[in-house]
Design an enzyme around this catalytic site. Structure first.
Site, mmCIF file in Angstrom:
data_model
loop_
_atom_site.group_PDB
_atom_site.id
_atom_site.type_symbol
_atom_site.label_atom_id
_atom_site.label_comp_id
_atom_site.label_asym_id
_atom_site.label_seq_id
_atom_site.Cartn_x
_atom_site.Cartn_y
_atom_site.Cartn_z
ATOM 1 N N ASP A 128 4.836 -9.409 1.946
ATOM 2 C CA ASP A 128 3.475 -8.890 1.846
ATOM 3 C C ASP A 128 2.522 -10.079 1.975
ATOM 4 O OD1 ASP A 128 1.254 -7.218 1.205
ATOM 5 O OD2 ASP A 128 2.593 -5.979 -0.006
ATOM 6 N N ASP A 180 -2.017 -7.231 4.223
ATOM 7 C CA ASP A 180 -2.846 -6.513 3.250
ATOM 8 C C ASP A 180 -4.338 -6.546 3.581
ATOM 9 O OD1 ASP A 180 -2.758 -5.493 0.260
ATOM 10 O OD2 ASP A 180 -4.378 -6.962 0.292
ATOM 11 N N GLU A 183 -2.235 -3.208 7.187
ATOM 12 C CA GLU A 183 -2.950 -2.213 6.384
ATOM 13 C C GLU A 183 -4.378 -2.252 6.922
ATOM 14 O OE1 GLU A 183 -3.920 -0.985 1.760
ATOM 15 O OE2 GLU A 183 -4.314 -3.015 2.438
ATOM 16 N N HIS A 221 2.819 2.324 -2.615
ATOM 17 C CA HIS A 221 2.520 1.869 -3.985
ATOM 18 C C HIS A 221 1.058 2.093 -4.371
ATOM 19 C CE1 HIS A 221 0.956 -1.245 -1.493
ATOM 20 N NE2 HIS A 221 0.375 -1.822 -2.536
ATOM 21 N N ASP A 222 0.234 2.524 -3.424
ATOM 22 C CA ASP A 222 -1.180 2.795 -3.711
ATOM 23 C C ASP A 222 -1.472 4.288 -3.775
ATOM 24 O OD1 ASP A 222 -1.919 0.095 -3.717
ATOM 25 O OD2 ASP A 222 -2.307 0.087 -1.563
HETATM 26 C C1 GLC Z 1 -4.092 -3.328 -0.690
HETATM 27 C C2 GLC Z 1 -2.874 -3.176 -1.565
HETATM 28 C C3 GLC Z 1 -3.307 -2.780 -2.937
HETATM 29 C C4 GLC Z 1 -4.197 -3.872 -3.474
HETATM 30 C C5 GLC Z 1 -5.344 -4.201 -2.514
HETATM 31 C C6 GLC Z 1 -5.952 -5.514 -2.863
HETATM 32 O O1 GLC Z 1 -4.771 -2.136 -0.526
HETATM 33 O O2 GLC Z 1 -1.973 -2.265 -0.988
HETATM 34 O O3 GLC Z 1 -2.233 -2.544 -3.796
HETATM 35 O O4 GLC Z 1 -4.734 -3.481 -4.709
HETATM 36 O O5 GLC Z 1 -4.921 -4.314 -1.193
HETATM 37 O O6 GLC Z 1 -5.074 -6.556 -2.524
#
Ligand code: GLC
Ligand code: CA
Length: 555
Positions: free
Chosen positions: A98, A200, A258, A330-331
Protein backbone atom coordinates in the site's frame (compact mmCIF):
# COMPACT_ATOMS: atom_id res chain seq x y z
CA UNK A 1 -5.05 -3.42 -25.94
CA UNK A 2 -1.50 -4.50 -25.34
CA UNK A 3 -1.24 -7.73 -23.33
CA UNK A 4 0.26 -7.40 -19.85
CA UNK A 5 1.46 -10.02 -17.36
CA UNK A 6 -1.30 -9.15 -14.90
CA UNK A 7 -4.19 -9.54 -17.34
CA UNK A 8 -6.49 -12.34 -16.24
CA UNK A 9 -5.26 -12.24 -12.64
CA UNK A 10 -7.30 -12.29 -9.42
CA UNK A 11 -6.31 -10.28 -6.35
CA UNK A 12 -7.03 -10.49 -2.63
CA UNK A 13 -6.80 -7.76 -0.01
CA UNK A 14 -5.48 -8.35 3.49
CA UNK A 15 -6.14 -5.97 6.35
CA UNK A 16 -3.14 -7.09 8.38
CA UNK A 17 -4.32 -6.04 11.84
CA UNK A 18 -7.29 -8.36 11.46
CA UNK A 19 -6.10 -11.28 9.35
CA UNK A 20 -4.17 -13.62 11.67
CA UNK A 21 -2.31 -13.02 14.92
CA UNK A 22 0.73 -15.30 15.29
CA UNK A 23 2.09 -14.14 18.65
CA UNK A 24 -1.19 -13.73 20.49
CA UNK A 25 -1.06 -10.04 21.31
CA UNK A 26 -4.49 -9.47 19.77
CA UNK A 27 -3.14 -7.87 16.58
CA UNK A 28 -2.67 -9.61 13.25
CA UNK A 29 0.88 -9.71 11.89
CA UNK A 30 3.16 -10.80 9.07
CA UNK A 31 3.89 -14.26 10.49
CA UNK A 32 0.13 -14.67 10.68
CA UNK A 33 -0.12 -13.94 6.96
CA UNK A 34 2.72 -16.37 6.24
CA UNK A 35 0.88 -19.09 8.16
CA UNK A 36 -2.12 -18.61 5.86
CA UNK A 37 -0.35 -18.48 2.50
CA UNK A 38 -1.46 -22.01 1.69
CA UNK A 39 -5.02 -20.96 2.37
CA UNK A 40 -4.64 -18.04 -0.05
CA UNK A 41 -3.08 -20.34 -2.63
CA UNK A 42 -6.04 -22.70 -2.23
CA UNK A 43 -8.22 -19.82 -3.42
CA UNK A 44 -5.96 -19.50 -6.45
CA UNK A 45 -5.31 -15.80 -6.07
CA UNK A 46 -2.37 -14.22 -7.88
CA UNK A 47 -1.89 -10.84 -6.26
CA UNK A 48 -1.98 -9.97 -2.58
CA UNK A 49 -2.55 -6.37 -1.55
CA UNK A 50 -1.61 -5.80 2.07
CA UNK A 51 -2.93 -2.63 3.73
CA UNK A 52 -0.10 -0.58 5.31
CA UNK A 53 2.40 -2.40 7.53
CA UNK A 54 4.91 0.45 7.83
CA UNK A 55 5.91 2.17 11.06
CA UNK A 56 2.91 4.20 12.15
CA UNK A 57 1.24 5.80 15.17
CA UNK A 58 -2.02 4.29 13.79
CA UNK A 59 -4.14 7.42 13.99
CA UNK A 60 -5.71 6.19 10.75
CA UNK A 61 -4.75 2.53 11.07
CA UNK A 62 -1.41 2.70 9.34
CA UNK A 63 -2.50 5.14 6.61
CA UNK A 64 -0.37 7.59 8.58
CA UNK A 65 3.17 6.47 7.85
CA UNK A 66 6.07 7.55 10.05
CA UNK A 67 8.73 5.54 8.23
CA UNK A 68 8.21 4.28 4.69
CA UNK A 69 11.14 1.89 4.79
CA UNK A 70 10.52 -0.03 7.99
CA UNK A 71 7.91 -2.45 9.23
CA UNK A 72 5.94 -1.50 12.31
CA UNK A 73 6.97 -3.79 15.20
CA UNK A 74 3.34 -4.74 15.86
CA UNK A 75 3.44 -6.55 12.50
CA UNK A 76 6.96 -7.99 12.84
CA UNK A 77 10.25 -7.07 11.21
CA UNK A 78 11.75 -6.55 7.77
CA UNK A 79 13.06 -10.12 8.02
CA UNK A 80 9.48 -11.32 8.45
CA UNK A 81 8.47 -9.26 5.44
CA UNK A 82 11.24 -10.74 3.31
CA UNK A 83 10.20 -14.21 4.39
CA UNK A 84 6.64 -13.40 3.32
CA UNK A 85 7.85 -12.12 -0.02
CA UNK A 86 9.95 -15.21 -0.72
CA UNK A 87 7.28 -17.65 0.38
CA UNK A 88 4.57 -15.87 -1.56
CA UNK A 89 6.75 -15.82 -4.64
CA UNK A 90 7.33 -19.56 -4.33
CA UNK A 91 3.56 -19.93 -4.54
CA UNK A 92 3.41 -17.55 -7.49
CA UNK A 93 1.67 -14.86 -5.45
CA UNK A 94 2.83 -11.28 -6.00
CA UNK A 95 2.87 -8.87 -3.06
CA UNK A 96 1.27 -5.45 -3.56
CA UNK A 97 2.27 -2.86 -0.98
CA UNK A 98 0.00 0.00 0.00
CA UNK A 99 1.53 3.29 -1.09
CA UNK A 100 0.30 6.23 0.96
CA UNK A 101 2.00 9.27 -0.52
CA UNK A 102 -0.58 12.02 -0.48
CA UNK A 103 0.33 12.47 3.16
CA UNK A 104 2.55 10.98 5.84
CA UNK A 105 2.33 10.91 9.63
CA UNK A 106 3.04 13.94 11.76
CA UNK A 107 5.60 11.66 13.40
CA UNK A 108 7.54 11.23 10.18
CA UNK A 109 11.02 12.72 10.54
CA UNK A 110 10.25 15.13 7.66
CA UNK A 111 7.37 16.69 9.51
CA UNK A 112 9.24 16.80 12.80
CA UNK A 113 12.14 18.59 11.11
CA UNK A 114 9.70 20.89 9.35
CA UNK A 115 8.11 21.93 12.63
CA UNK A 116 11.48 22.33 14.31
CA UNK A 117 12.68 24.65 11.56
CA UNK A 118 10.19 26.24 9.20
CA UNK A 119 13.04 27.25 6.91
CA UNK A 120 14.35 23.73 6.56
CA UNK A 121 14.35 21.70 3.37
CA UNK A 122 11.76 19.41 4.97
CA UNK A 123 9.39 22.29 5.61
CA UNK A 124 9.10 22.66 1.84
CA UNK A 125 7.74 19.10 1.68
CA UNK A 126 4.50 20.27 3.30
CA UNK A 127 1.97 23.05 2.87
CA UNK A 128 2.37 25.82 5.42
CA UNK A 129 0.12 28.85 4.94
CA UNK A 130 -0.80 32.00 6.80
CA UNK A 131 -4.37 32.23 8.07
CA UNK A 132 -6.81 34.76 6.59
CA UNK A 133 -8.74 37.27 8.70
CA UNK A 134 -8.07 35.33 11.87
CA UNK A 135 -9.29 32.12 10.25
CA UNK A 136 -7.88 29.17 8.36
CA UNK A 137 -6.35 29.88 4.91
CA UNK A 138 -9.43 28.39 3.18
CA UNK A 139 -12.75 26.78 4.00
CA UNK A 140 -12.15 23.20 2.90
CA UNK A 141 -13.43 20.39 5.10
CA UNK A 142 -11.22 17.39 5.84
CA UNK A 143 -12.40 13.90 4.83
CA UNK A 144 -12.75 13.12 8.52
CA UNK A 145 -14.49 16.36 9.51
CA UNK A 146 -13.34 19.85 10.57
CA UNK A 147 -10.96 22.12 8.70
CA UNK A 148 -8.18 20.77 6.48
CA UNK A 149 -5.91 23.28 8.25
CA UNK A 150 -4.31 22.84 11.64
CA UNK A 151 -2.50 25.56 13.51
CA UNK A 152 1.24 25.16 13.79
CA UNK A 153 2.14 25.10 17.49
CA UNK A 154 3.83 28.24 18.85
CA UNK A 155 3.08 30.27 15.73
CA UNK A 156 0.73 33.20 15.50
CA UNK A 157 -1.12 32.65 12.31
CA UNK A 158 0.46 29.69 10.57
CA UNK A 159 -1.32 26.53 9.49
CA UNK A 160 -0.43 23.23 7.79
CA UNK A 161 -2.65 21.33 5.40
CA UNK A 162 -4.16 17.89 6.09
CA UNK A 163 -6.94 16.45 3.93
CA UNK A 164 -7.38 13.55 6.38
CA UNK A 165 -6.72 13.63 10.16
CA UNK A 166 -4.56 16.38 11.60
CA UNK A 167 -1.94 13.70 12.21
CA UNK A 168 -1.69 13.16 8.42
CA UNK A 169 -0.04 16.28 6.98
CA UNK A 170 -0.32 16.47 3.17
CA UNK A 171 2.90 16.18 1.19
CA UNK A 172 3.74 18.93 -1.26
CA UNK A 173 3.98 17.23 -4.62
CA UNK A 174 5.01 20.50 -6.26
CA UNK A 175 8.37 20.06 -4.54
CA UNK A 176 10.71 18.16 -6.82
CA UNK A 177 13.01 17.04 -4.05
CA UNK A 178 10.07 15.48 -2.20
CA UNK A 179 8.89 13.71 -5.33
CA UNK A 180 12.31 12.24 -5.92
CA UNK A 181 12.48 11.04 -2.32
CA UNK A 182 9.16 9.24 -2.78
CA UNK A 183 10.24 7.73 -6.09
CA UNK A 184 13.49 6.49 -4.56
CA UNK A 185 11.50 4.89 -1.77
CA UNK A 186 9.23 3.17 -4.29
CA UNK A 187 12.22 1.86 -6.21
CA UNK A 188 13.70 0.53 -3.00
CA UNK A 189 10.60 -1.59 -2.44
CA UNK A 190 10.41 -2.65 -6.07
CA UNK A 191 14.07 -3.68 -5.90
CA UNK A 192 13.13 -6.02 -3.06
CA UNK A 193 10.89 -7.83 -5.49
CA UNK A 194 7.36 -6.71 -4.72
CA UNK A 195 4.95 -6.96 -7.64
CA UNK A 196 3.66 -3.42 -7.30
CA UNK A 197 1.62 -0.92 -5.34
CA UNK A 198 -1.92 -0.04 -4.43
CA UNK A 199 -1.77 3.74 -4.58
CA UNK A 200 -3.74 5.49 -1.85
CA UNK A 201 -5.79 8.68 -2.22
CA UNK A 202 -3.78 9.57 -5.29
CA UNK A 203 -6.13 12.14 -6.82
CA UNK A 204 -5.52 14.34 -3.80
CA UNK A 205 -1.87 15.01 -4.59
CA UNK A 206 -2.70 17.89 -6.92
CA UNK A 207 -3.53 21.09 -5.04
CA UNK A 208 -4.79 24.43 -6.28
CA UNK A 209 -2.00 26.56 -4.91
CA UNK A 210 -4.17 29.66 -4.65
CA UNK A 211 -5.95 27.97 -1.72
CA UNK A 212 -9.08 29.99 -2.30
CA UNK A 213 -11.57 27.39 -1.08
CA UNK A 214 -15.04 26.73 -2.49
CA UNK A 215 -18.57 27.92 -1.83
CA UNK A 216 -19.85 26.31 1.35
CA UNK A 217 -21.87 23.12 0.96
CA UNK A 218 -23.16 22.92 4.53
CA UNK A 219 -24.04 25.06 7.54
CA UNK A 220 -20.49 24.89 8.88
CA UNK A 221 -19.45 27.21 6.04
CA UNK A 222 -17.05 24.65 4.65
CA UNK A 223 -16.84 22.63 1.44
CA UNK A 224 -15.61 19.07 1.06
CA UNK A 225 -11.94 18.77 0.19
CA UNK A 226 -13.04 16.01 -2.18
CA UNK A 227 -14.94 18.59 -4.24
CA UNK A 228 -11.70 20.48 -4.75
CA UNK A 229 -9.95 17.28 -5.79
CA UNK A 230 -12.75 16.53 -8.22
CA UNK A 231 -12.52 20.01 -9.71
CA UNK A 232 -8.88 19.41 -10.56
CA UNK A 233 -9.11 15.72 -11.40
CA UNK A 234 -7.59 16.33 -14.82
CA UNK A 235 -4.40 17.84 -13.47
CA UNK A 236 -2.62 15.04 -11.59
CA UNK A 237 -1.31 13.59 -14.84
CA UNK A 238 2.07 15.29 -14.88
CA UNK A 239 2.95 13.90 -11.45
CA UNK A 240 1.68 10.43 -12.29
CA UNK A 241 3.53 10.35 -15.58
CA UNK A 242 6.74 11.22 -13.80
CA UNK A 243 6.06 8.53 -11.19
CA UNK A 244 5.71 6.00 -13.97
CA UNK A 245 8.84 6.98 -15.78
CA UNK A 246 10.97 7.15 -12.68
CA UNK A 247 9.62 4.04 -10.94
CA UNK A 248 6.79 1.72 -11.99
CA UNK A 249 7.59 1.37 -15.70
CA UNK A 250 11.18 0.45 -15.04
CA UNK A 251 10.00 -2.64 -13.16
CA UNK A 252 6.94 -3.46 -15.22
CA UNK A 253 5.16 -3.26 -11.88
CA UNK A 254 1.45 -3.67 -11.29
CA UNK A 255 -0.15 -0.50 -9.95
CA UNK A 256 -3.71 -0.09 -8.83
CA UNK A 257 -4.97 3.38 -8.08
CA UNK A 258 -7.48 4.49 -5.51
CA UNK A 259 -8.52 7.16 -7.97
CA UNK A 260 -11.80 8.91 -7.32
CA UNK A 261 -13.65 11.06 -9.83
CA UNK A 262 -11.52 10.33 -12.85
CA UNK A 263 -13.25 12.01 -15.76
CA UNK A 264 -14.63 9.53 -18.29
CA UNK A 265 -12.71 11.39 -21.00
CA UNK A 266 -9.49 10.85 -19.02
CA UNK A 267 -9.88 7.10 -18.50
CA UNK A 268 -7.53 6.34 -21.34
CA UNK A 269 -4.80 8.41 -19.70
CA UNK A 270 -5.31 6.50 -16.44
CA UNK A 271 -5.74 2.89 -17.55
CA UNK A 272 -5.14 2.86 -21.30
CA UNK A 273 -2.11 1.12 -22.80
CA UNK A 274 0.24 3.81 -21.57
CA UNK A 275 -1.91 4.75 -18.60
CA UNK A 276 -0.66 6.06 -15.28
CA UNK A 277 -1.89 2.85 -13.62
CA UNK A 278 -2.29 -0.78 -14.56
CA UNK A 279 -5.80 -0.52 -13.19
CA UNK A 280 -7.99 1.57 -10.90
CA UNK A 281 -10.71 0.43 -8.52
CA UNK A 282 -14.30 0.83 -9.55
CA UNK A 283 -15.34 3.15 -6.72
CA UNK A 284 -18.18 4.78 -8.61
CA UNK A 285 -20.67 3.98 -5.84
CA UNK A 286 -18.46 5.76 -3.30
CA UNK A 287 -18.30 8.80 -5.59
CA UNK A 288 -22.08 9.05 -5.35
CA UNK A 289 -22.09 8.60 -1.57
CA UNK A 290 -19.30 11.11 -1.01
CA UNK A 291 -21.45 13.88 -2.43
CA UNK A 292 -23.13 13.77 0.99
CA UNK A 293 -21.43 15.32 3.98
CA UNK A 294 -22.08 12.52 6.37
CA UNK A 295 -23.12 8.90 6.72
CA UNK A 296 -26.49 10.09 7.92
CA UNK A 297 -27.18 11.81 4.61
CA UNK A 298 -26.11 8.95 2.39
CA UNK A 299 -28.79 7.27 0.28
CA UNK A 300 -29.31 3.50 0.24
CA UNK A 301 -28.22 2.60 -3.26
CA UNK A 302 -29.34 -1.00 -2.99
CA UNK A 303 -28.73 -3.67 -5.57
CA UNK A 304 -30.04 -1.50 -8.39
CA UNK A 305 -27.62 1.27 -7.47
CA UNK A 306 -24.79 -1.24 -7.37
CA UNK A 307 -25.77 -2.60 -10.77
CA UNK A 308 -26.00 0.85 -12.34
CA UNK A 309 -22.55 1.75 -11.01
CA UNK A 310 -20.74 -1.36 -12.18
CA UNK A 311 -22.48 -1.41 -15.56
CA UNK A 312 -21.68 2.24 -16.28
CA UNK A 313 -18.04 1.71 -15.37
CA UNK A 314 -17.73 -1.53 -17.33
CA UNK A 315 -19.18 0.07 -20.43
CA UNK A 316 -16.88 3.06 -20.12
CA UNK A 317 -13.68 1.05 -19.88
CA UNK A 318 -14.50 -1.78 -22.29
CA UNK A 319 -12.29 -0.46 -25.08
CA UNK A 320 -9.78 1.26 -22.83
CA UNK A 321 -8.47 -0.97 -20.08
CA UNK A 322 -9.23 -2.83 -16.88
CA UNK A 323 -10.87 -1.64 -13.70
CA UNK A 324 -10.81 -3.60 -10.46
CA UNK A 325 -14.33 -4.63 -9.43
CA UNK A 326 -15.00 -4.84 -5.69
CA UNK A 327 -17.99 -5.34 -3.44
CA UNK A 328 -16.17 -4.10 -0.33
CA UNK A 329 -12.76 -3.22 1.10
CA UNK A 330 -11.30 -1.96 4.38
CA UNK A 331 -13.11 1.37 3.90
CA UNK A 332 -16.54 -0.13 3.33
CA UNK A 333 -19.09 -2.13 5.26
CA UNK A 334 -19.62 -5.73 4.11
CA UNK A 335 -21.06 -5.90 0.58
CA UNK A 336 -23.53 -8.67 1.44
CA UNK A 337 -25.13 -6.45 4.09
CA UNK A 338 -24.74 -3.21 2.19
CA UNK A 339 -25.91 -4.13 -1.30
CA UNK A 340 -28.38 -6.96 -0.93
CA UNK A 341 -32.06 -6.96 -0.03
CA UNK A 342 -32.48 -8.04 3.60
CA UNK A 343 -33.74 -11.47 2.62
CA UNK A 344 -30.49 -12.26 0.78
CA UNK A 345 -28.03 -11.03 3.37
CA UNK A 346 -26.98 -14.62 3.89
CA UNK A 347 -25.08 -17.48 2.31
CA UNK A 348 -27.28 -17.59 -0.78
CA UNK A 349 -26.94 -13.87 -1.42
CA UNK A 350 -23.20 -13.97 -0.75
CA UNK A 351 -22.68 -16.64 -3.41
CA UNK A 352 -24.79 -14.79 -5.98
CA UNK A 353 -23.03 -11.49 -5.29
CA UNK A 354 -19.66 -13.24 -5.43
CA UNK A 355 -20.57 -14.58 -8.87
CA UNK A 356 -21.25 -11.06 -10.12
CA UNK A 357 -18.02 -9.74 -8.62
CA UNK A 358 -15.51 -12.46 -9.49
CA UNK A 359 -16.69 -12.92 -13.07
CA UNK A 360 -16.77 -9.27 -14.11
CA UNK A 361 -14.25 -8.02 -16.63
CA UNK A 362 -11.14 -6.55 -14.99
CA UNK A 363 -8.98 -7.52 -12.03
CA UNK A 364 -11.38 -8.52 -9.25
CA UNK A 365 -10.18 -7.74 -5.72
CA UNK A 366 -11.58 -10.01 -3.03
CA UNK A 367 -11.46 -8.55 0.46
CA UNK A 368 -10.56 -10.89 3.34
CA UNK A 369 -13.64 -12.69 4.62
CA UNK A 370 -15.66 -11.88 1.51
CA UNK A 371 -15.00 -15.45 0.36
CA UNK A 372 -16.82 -16.63 3.51
CA UNK A 373 -19.80 -14.41 2.79
CA UNK A 374 -19.12 -12.27 5.85
CA UNK A 375 -21.89 -9.89 6.80
CA UNK A 376 -21.80 -6.84 9.02
CA UNK A 377 -21.67 -7.45 12.75
CA UNK A 378 -23.29 -5.35 15.48
CA UNK A 379 -21.43 -2.64 17.38
CA UNK A 380 -23.42 -1.90 20.52
CA UNK A 381 -21.95 1.41 21.57
CA UNK A 382 -19.76 4.12 20.11
CA UNK A 383 -16.96 2.81 22.35
CA UNK A 384 -16.89 -0.45 20.43
CA UNK A 385 -15.93 1.40 17.26
CA UNK A 386 -12.27 2.07 16.62
CA UNK A 387 -12.15 4.02 13.36
CA UNK A 388 -11.34 7.72 13.63
CA UNK A 389 -13.94 8.29 10.94
CA UNK A 390 -16.63 6.40 12.86
CA UNK A 391 -16.09 8.79 15.74
CA UNK A 392 -16.33 11.87 13.58
CA UNK A 393 -19.41 10.53 11.77
CA UNK A 394 -21.04 9.82 15.12
CA UNK A 395 -20.41 13.39 16.15
CA UNK A 396 -21.92 14.62 12.87
CA UNK A 397 -25.08 12.64 13.69
CA UNK A 398 -25.27 14.06 17.19
CA UNK A 399 -24.72 17.60 15.83
CA UNK A 400 -27.58 17.01 13.40
CA UNK A 401 -29.84 16.16 16.37
CA UNK A 402 -30.00 12.49 15.54
CA UNK A 403 -30.59 10.40 18.66
CA UNK A 404 -27.87 8.10 20.00
CA UNK A 405 -29.64 4.90 19.01
CA UNK A 406 -30.26 6.03 15.46
CA UNK A 407 -26.69 7.30 15.19
CA UNK A 408 -25.46 3.85 16.19
CA UNK A 409 -27.70 2.23 13.58
CA UNK A 410 -26.28 4.55 10.94
CA UNK A 411 -22.73 3.71 11.97
CA UNK A 412 -23.49 0.00 12.01
CA UNK A 413 -24.69 0.29 8.45
CA UNK A 414 -21.87 2.44 7.07
CA UNK A 415 -18.79 2.11 9.24
CA UNK A 416 -15.39 1.06 7.94
CA UNK A 417 -14.98 -0.98 11.14
CA UNK A 418 -17.46 -3.52 9.73
CA UNK A 419 -14.74 -4.75 7.41
CA UNK A 420 -12.06 -4.56 10.06
CA UNK A 421 -13.26 -7.20 12.52
CA UNK A 422 -10.98 -10.25 12.78
CA UNK A 423 -11.03 -12.94 10.14
CA UNK A 424 -12.85 -15.95 11.66
CA UNK A 425 -10.68 -19.04 11.14
CA UNK A 426 -12.54 -21.50 13.39
CA UNK A 427 -15.10 -21.68 16.19
CA UNK A 428 -12.64 -21.41 19.09
CA UNK A 429 -12.54 -18.31 21.27
CA UNK A 430 -11.96 -15.17 19.15
CA UNK A 431 -12.55 -17.24 16.03
CA UNK A 432 -9.03 -18.67 16.05
CA UNK A 433 -7.72 -15.25 15.04
CA UNK A 434 -5.78 -14.93 18.28
CA UNK A 435 -5.73 -16.36 21.79
CA UNK A 436 -5.71 -12.82 23.15
CA UNK A 437 -8.69 -10.49 23.12
CA UNK A 438 -8.45 -8.81 19.69
CA UNK A 439 -7.96 -5.07 19.16
CA UNK A 440 -11.49 -4.87 17.75
CA UNK A 441 -14.49 -7.02 18.44
CA UNK A 442 -15.01 -10.41 16.82
CA UNK A 443 -17.93 -11.03 14.43
CA UNK A 444 -21.00 -12.17 16.40
CA UNK A 445 -21.48 -15.28 14.25
CA UNK A 446 -17.89 -16.59 14.19
CA UNK A 447 -18.97 -19.95 15.62
CA UNK A 448 -20.97 -20.63 12.47
CA UNK A 449 -19.26 -18.43 9.97
CA UNK A 450 -15.62 -19.46 9.83
CA UNK A 451 -13.02 -20.95 7.52
CA UNK A 452 -12.80 -24.33 9.26
CA UNK A 453 -16.49 -24.99 9.00
CA UNK A 454 -16.62 -23.89 5.39
CA UNK A 455 -13.60 -26.00 4.45
CA UNK A 456 -15.53 -29.04 5.64
CA UNK A 457 -18.60 -28.22 3.56
CA UNK A 458 -18.34 -28.67 -0.19
CA UNK A 459 -21.27 -26.32 -0.70
CA UNK A 460 -19.94 -23.51 1.45
CA UNK A 461 -19.45 -19.97 0.19
CA UNK A 462 -15.69 -20.48 0.48
CA UNK A 463 -15.71 -23.53 -1.77
CA UNK A 464 -18.04 -21.76 -4.16
CA UNK A 465 -15.59 -18.84 -4.42
CA UNK A 466 -12.85 -21.36 -5.18
CA UNK A 467 -14.94 -22.68 -8.05
CA UNK A 468 -15.60 -19.17 -9.33
CA UNK A 469 -11.93 -18.23 -9.40
CA UNK A 470 -10.93 -21.54 -10.93
CA UNK A 471 -13.52 -21.10 -13.63
CA UNK A 472 -12.41 -17.59 -14.42
CA UNK A 473 -8.80 -18.68 -14.76
CA UNK A 474 -9.53 -21.94 -16.58
CA UNK A 475 -8.19 -22.61 -20.08
CA UNK A 476 -11.73 -22.49 -21.34
CA UNK A 477 -12.36 -18.92 -20.21
CA UNK A 478 -9.04 -17.19 -19.67
CA UNK A 479 -8.99 -15.64 -23.16
CA UNK A 480 -12.39 -14.15 -22.53
CA UNK A 481 -11.00 -12.48 -19.42
CA UNK A 482 -7.89 -11.25 -21.18
CA UNK A 483 -9.43 -9.98 -24.38
CA UNK A 484 -13.21 -10.04 -24.00
CA UNK A 485 -15.72 -7.24 -23.78
CA UNK A 486 -18.50 -6.67 -21.27
CA UNK A 487 -22.11 -6.35 -22.33
CA UNK A 488 -25.17 -5.81 -20.16
CA UNK A 489 -28.02 -8.28 -20.61
CA UNK A 490 -31.31 -6.52 -20.42
CA UNK A 491 -33.69 -8.24 -18.04
CA UNK A 492 -36.48 -5.98 -16.93
CA UNK A 493 -36.03 -6.38 -13.18
CA UNK A 494 -34.10 -4.00 -10.92
CA UNK A 495 -33.13 -6.92 -8.69
CA UNK A 496 -31.45 -8.92 -11.41
CA UNK A 497 -27.85 -8.38 -12.51
CA UNK A 498 -27.07 -9.99 -15.84
CA UNK A 499 -24.15 -9.53 -18.19
CA UNK A 500 -21.90 -11.29 -20.62
CA UNK A 501 -18.21 -11.15 -21.43
CA UNK A 502 -17.40 -12.22 -24.94
CA UNK A 503 -14.33 -12.72 -27.06
CA UNK A 504 -14.63 -13.70 -30.71
CA UNK A 505 -17.39 -16.30 -30.73
CA UNK A 506 -16.92 -17.41 -27.13
CA UNK A 507 -18.90 -15.95 -24.25
CA UNK A 508 -19.62 -16.33 -20.57
CA UNK A 509 -22.97 -15.16 -19.16
CA UNK A 510 -23.80 -14.30 -15.56
CA UNK A 511 -27.35 -13.96 -14.30
CA UNK A 512 -27.81 -13.16 -10.62
CA UNK A 513 -31.32 -13.03 -9.26
CA UNK A 514 -31.70 -10.98 -6.07
CA UNK A 515 -35.45 -10.73 -6.47
CA UNK A 516 -37.95 -12.39 -4.12
CA UNK A 517 -39.24 -14.45 -7.04
CA UNK A 518 -37.66 -17.14 -9.21
CA UNK A 519 -36.59 -16.10 -12.67
CA UNK A 520 -37.04 -17.76 -16.03
CA UNK A 521 -34.78 -16.81 -18.93
CA UNK A 522 -34.83 -18.11 -22.48
CA UNK A 523 -31.54 -18.75 -24.23
CA UNK A 524 -29.71 -21.50 -26.01
CA UNK A 525 -26.81 -21.86 -23.58
CA UNK A 526 -25.08 -24.40 -21.40
CA UNK A 527 -24.98 -24.26 -17.62
CA UNK A 528 -21.41 -23.90 -16.39
CA UNK A 529 -21.88 -23.20 -12.69
CA UNK A 530 -24.74 -22.45 -10.35
CA UNK A 531 -24.90 -21.12 -6.81
CA UNK A 532 -28.03 -23.17 -6.16
CA UNK A 533 -28.32 -26.82 -7.18
CA UNK A 534 -31.99 -26.35 -8.04
CA UNK A 535 -31.19 -24.07 -10.96
CA UNK A 536 -31.43 -25.88 -14.25
CA UNK A 537 -31.96 -25.68 -18.01
CA UNK A 538 -34.79 -27.47 -19.77
CA UNK A 539 -34.63 -27.12 -23.53
CA UNK A 540 -33.90 -23.43 -23.91
CA UNK A 541 -35.45 -22.35 -20.64
CA UNK A 542 -33.18 -21.44 -17.77
CA UNK A 543 -34.65 -21.54 -14.25
CA UNK A 544 -32.93 -19.30 -11.71
CA UNK A 545 -34.11 -19.51 -8.11
CA UNK A 546 -34.64 -16.37 -6.08
CA UNK A 547 -31.37 -15.45 -4.34
CA UNK A 548 -29.09 -17.35 -6.68
CA UNK A 549 -26.88 -16.99 -9.73
CA UNK A 550 -26.03 -19.02 -12.79
CA UNK A 551 -23.02 -18.95 -15.05
CA UNK A 552 -23.76 -19.92 -18.62
CA UNK A 553 -21.73 -20.31 -21.78
CA UNK A 554 -21.98 -20.98 -25.48
CA UNK A 555 -18.70 -22.93 -25.52
C1 GLC B 1 -7.63 5.82 1.62
C2 GLC B 1 -7.57 4.59 2.50
C3 GLC B 1 -8.24 4.89 3.80
C4 GLC B 1 -7.49 6.03 4.45
C5 GLC B 1 -7.35 7.24 3.51
C6 GLC B 1 -6.30 8.16 4.01
O1 GLC B 1 -8.92 6.16 1.29
O2 GLC B 1 -8.13 3.49 1.83
O3 GLC B 1 -8.29 3.79 4.64
O4 GLC B 1 -8.17 6.44 5.61
O5 GLC B 1 -6.96 6.87 2.22
O6 GLC B 1 -5.03 7.59 3.82
CA1 CA C 1 0.40 -10.17 16.72
Amino acid sequence: MQEQWWHGKVAYQIYPKSFKDSNNDGIGDIQGIISKLDYLKSLDIDLLWISPIYVSPFKDQGYDIADYQNIDPIFGSMTDFEELLTKAKALDIGIIMDLVINHCSNEHIWFKRALADLNSQEASYFYFKQGKDGKEPDNLRSYFGGSVWEKVPNQDNLYYLHYFTKEQPDLNWFNEDLRNKLFEMMNWWLDKGIAGFRVDAIMNIYKDLTFSGLSPDDIDGRANASSMTKLHADKVGTFLHEMNTKTLNKYNAFSIGEAFDVRPSDLDKFIGDNGYFSSIFDLSFREILEKCNGYYQMPSLGIKGFKDCIFTTQQRVNDIGFVAPIIENHDEPRGVSYWLPYQWQNEQGAKALGTVNVLLRGIPFIYQGQELGMTNTRFNSIYEFDDVNAKSEYQKCIDANIGEQEALDILNKQSRDQARVPMPWDDSLFGGFSKHIPWIKVHHDYQNLNVKKQEANLNSTLNYYRRLIKLRKSKKFIDIYKYGKFEAINIDNDNVIAYSIAYQNKAIYVIANFDAKDLVYEANLKLELSSNSQNCIQDKTIYIKAGSAVVLTNI
